[in-house]
Scaffold this active site. Structure first.
Site, PDB file in Angstrom:
ATOM      1  N   ASP A 190       4.858 -12.205   3.930  1.00  0.00           N
ATOM      2  CA  ASP A 190       3.619 -11.806   4.601  1.00  0.00           C
ATOM      3  C   ASP A 190       3.154 -12.964   5.479  1.00  0.00           C
ATOM      4  OD1 ASP A 190       0.988 -10.446   5.103  1.00  0.00           O
ATOM      5  OD2 ASP A 190       1.733  -9.158   3.507  1.00  0.00           O
ATOM      6  N   HIS A 263       2.466  -8.650   9.992  1.00  0.00           N
ATOM      7  CA  HIS A 263       2.386  -9.583   8.860  1.00  0.00           C
ATOM      8  C   HIS A 263       3.536 -10.594   8.921  1.00  0.00           C
ATOM      9  CE1 HIS A 263      -1.018  -7.806   6.821  1.00  0.00           C
ATOM     10  NE2 HIS A 263      -0.474  -6.609   6.889  1.00  0.00           N
ATOM     11  N   GLU A 327      -0.614  -2.161   9.065  1.00  0.00           N
ATOM     12  CA  GLU A 327      -1.634  -2.990   9.720  1.00  0.00           C
ATOM     13  C   GLU A 327      -1.093  -3.792  10.904  1.00  0.00           C
ATOM     14  OE1 GLU A 327      -4.527  -3.710   5.846  1.00  0.00           O
ATOM     15  OE2 GLU A 327      -3.118  -5.291   6.396  1.00  0.00           O
TER      16      GLU A 327
END
Length: 543
Positions: A190, A263, A327
């Site tokens: 991440d 990410h 995201e």
């Protein structure tokens, strides 16, 4: 000591209320028929097994020795009195499937039958839980026939944000096995950390596994406070092989998650050419979403991701590889001349379409290597983040996601699940408001966790078969220590185990709560810092 005595008192009260013959097993078996009498563990002379069940016999032998100081020989055979018999029979697959079992206890013998080693293992776990209720003295006479509701019963652990280490992973795998959970979803990559050794790209761990500091403070996402201390850690490939083997012994499949195309800050900090800006950055010390993402139009970046996946394939036998995909902030792509030129050349209309285009290419590559791709439900190209300011202008993609993909649903409504299921996708339902273990007990108290049904009531019956299971997610941004992690995971993990295994008509919260009490003793003895039931049921007392 006081805590342990309190637990013992609760167990005794529960046994008195439920009746002496009640069997405490989590997840609750789907069919239990109690009979008269009991099998005294002290009368057992041996563990018998048929061909193929040797490893499970060894597992049971060690468990009985460790827990009850009972030394039993394990030998081939079946049917003798005063033995615990483990019997593999492939013909049972018609009734029990790949993971079901039959456990029969009489006053003279205990027999576990299954079509697979996994089924034998789950039968052993039920036996051990039932024995624990009587402190290992006896097994009530009973006939159990049991198999799971879902094939995917997962615990997710995010170690990118806070690294927990090998021994903690083993502890979690042990408790998953006890609860018949079969997928360890390992979030290794991440923005705030890269935790897996990739030998072709050593800077991923040399640089990407270390951040200078970490956001702290009660304001959490809005906090400007810093720990001022570095955080680091990663798994060598040898350690990963060890943990994958440890999980396999417990019939747990380890599914790695390698985030792309978002990410990606830790990777870009290691190799700036991976990003769209081609600028040197540091591993972020704050949590949240960061928007220099992989330049998926760059052939060199595509080669990098394929190289990483090749090493991942070599380490993880899992047929499913998770690529995240959630995201993704499109600002970096919007500002990039090369990205926009690529989109024009390939007639890609929106940035959401570019992500689906990229995801489909990765899916194809994964499939060519004999695996299957999985990702969070943004991979369908639908904007599910209407509360994110930076995504308000995002359009949904017209490009269709490849059909072989497993969609990991975490945010959205029944319409989105129906849309995915009606298009033929298999889904794992991990709705955040019901399954996120980093959420406090006010948000998801134990009873709410237990009440979750991965198949929404509103979903048309014809699509129920598309829901293949559920996951419980331990995100670790604000969970830095093992004790804090234990508190969030336990006892809710037991609730999610029953959600994944037990048919809804066989579930009963009060019964589950009573069965949980002996399990708390087990966790206490293992040094697991679980949330007391008074905390875990916090919403109940506040209503």
């Amino acid at each position: 000591m006081k805590k342990l005595l309190y637990l013992l008192l609760l167990v005794c009260l529960a046994a008195f209320e439920a009746g002496a013959q009640e069997i405490n097993i989590i997840p609750r078996p789907n069919k239990i028929e109690l009979a008269k009498g009991q099998f005294a563990l002290g009368s057992a002379k041996a563990i018998q097994y048929t061909s193929g069940a040797e490893k499970e016999a060894d597992f049971l032998q060690k468990a009985l020795q460790e827990k009850y100081n009972l030394s039993l020989e394990a030998n081939a055979g079946k049917g003798k009195k005063n033995t615990i018999s483990l019997e593999l029979d492939k013909k049972l697959s018609k009734d029990l499937g790949k993971e079901g079992y039959r456990l029969t206890a009489t006053p003279t013998q205990v027999t576990i039958k299954a079509a697979t080693e996994a089924g034998i293992h789950y039968g052993i776990q039920s036996l051990l839980q039932a024995l624990h209720t009587s402190e290992g003295k006896f097994m009530p006479a009973v006939a159990i026939e049991d198999k799971p509701r879902f094939e995917w019963r997962a615990l997710h652990l995010d170690e990118a944000r806070h690294f927990k280490g090998k021994e903690e992973v083993k502890l979690l795998l042990d408790e998953m096995a006890r609860l018949k959970m079969n997928v360890f979803h390992w979030h290794l990559v991440d923005d705030q950390g890269w935790r897996i050794e990739i030998k072709k790209y050593p800077k991923l761990t040399e640089v990407g596994s270390v951040r200078k500091s970490t956001a702290v403070g009660e304001k959490k996402w809005n906090s400007n406070k810093q720990s001022g201390e570095p955080h680091s850690g990663f798994y060598t490939q040898e350690e990963i092989k060890e943990l994958v083997a440890y999980a396999a012994e417990r019939h747990i499949n380890v599914v790695p998650e390698i985030e792309m195309p978002g990410h990606a800050s830790a990777a870009i900090a290691a190799y700036p050419w991976l990003g769209t800006d081609n600028q040197k950055i540091e591993v972020p010390v704050k949590f949240g979403r960061f928007y220099d993402i992989y330049d998926v139009t760059n052939p060199k970046v595509q080669e990098f991701l394929q190289d990483v996946l090749q090493e991942v394939f070599a380490l993880f036998p899992s047929k499913v590889i998770h690529i995240g995909g959630d995201e993704v902030g499109y600002e970096a792509w919007e500002k990039s001349k090369q990205v926009n030129a690529y989109m024009k050349e390939h007639d890609i209309k929106t940035y959401a379409d570019l992500q689906v285009h990229f995801t489909n290419n990765i899916s194809k590559y994964i499939e060519q290597n004999g695996r299957r791709m999985m990702g969070w439900n943004e991979i369908m190209g639908i904007n599910i983040h209407h509360d994110f300011e930076e995504k308000k202008a995002d359009a949904n993609a017209e490009t269709e996601l490849a059909k072989n993909v497993v969609v990991h649903f975490w945010k959205g409504d029944v319409e989105l699940i129906t849309q995915a299921a009606s298009q033929g996708y298999q889904l794992v339902n991990s709705l955040h408001s019901m399954t996120y273990l980093d959420y406090d007990y006010k948000s998801i108290p134990l009873q709410k966790a237990y009440s979750f049904d991965p198949v929404p009531q509103e979903l048309a019956k014809e699509y129920h078969q598309n829901i293949i299971g559920t996951g419980s997610q331990m995100w670790s941004e604000w969970i830095p220590t093992r004790g804090e992690m234990h508190y969030q995971v336990f006892p809710r993990l037991a609730a999610y185990a029953e959600v994944g295994w037990t048919q809804p008509q066989n579930k009963n919260y009060e019964q589950f709560r009573n069965a949980l009490l002996p399990l708390l003793q087990v966790w206490e003895a293992r040094g697991i810092h679980f949330a007391p039931l008074s905390d875990a049921e916090e919403q109940k007392k506040n209503q």
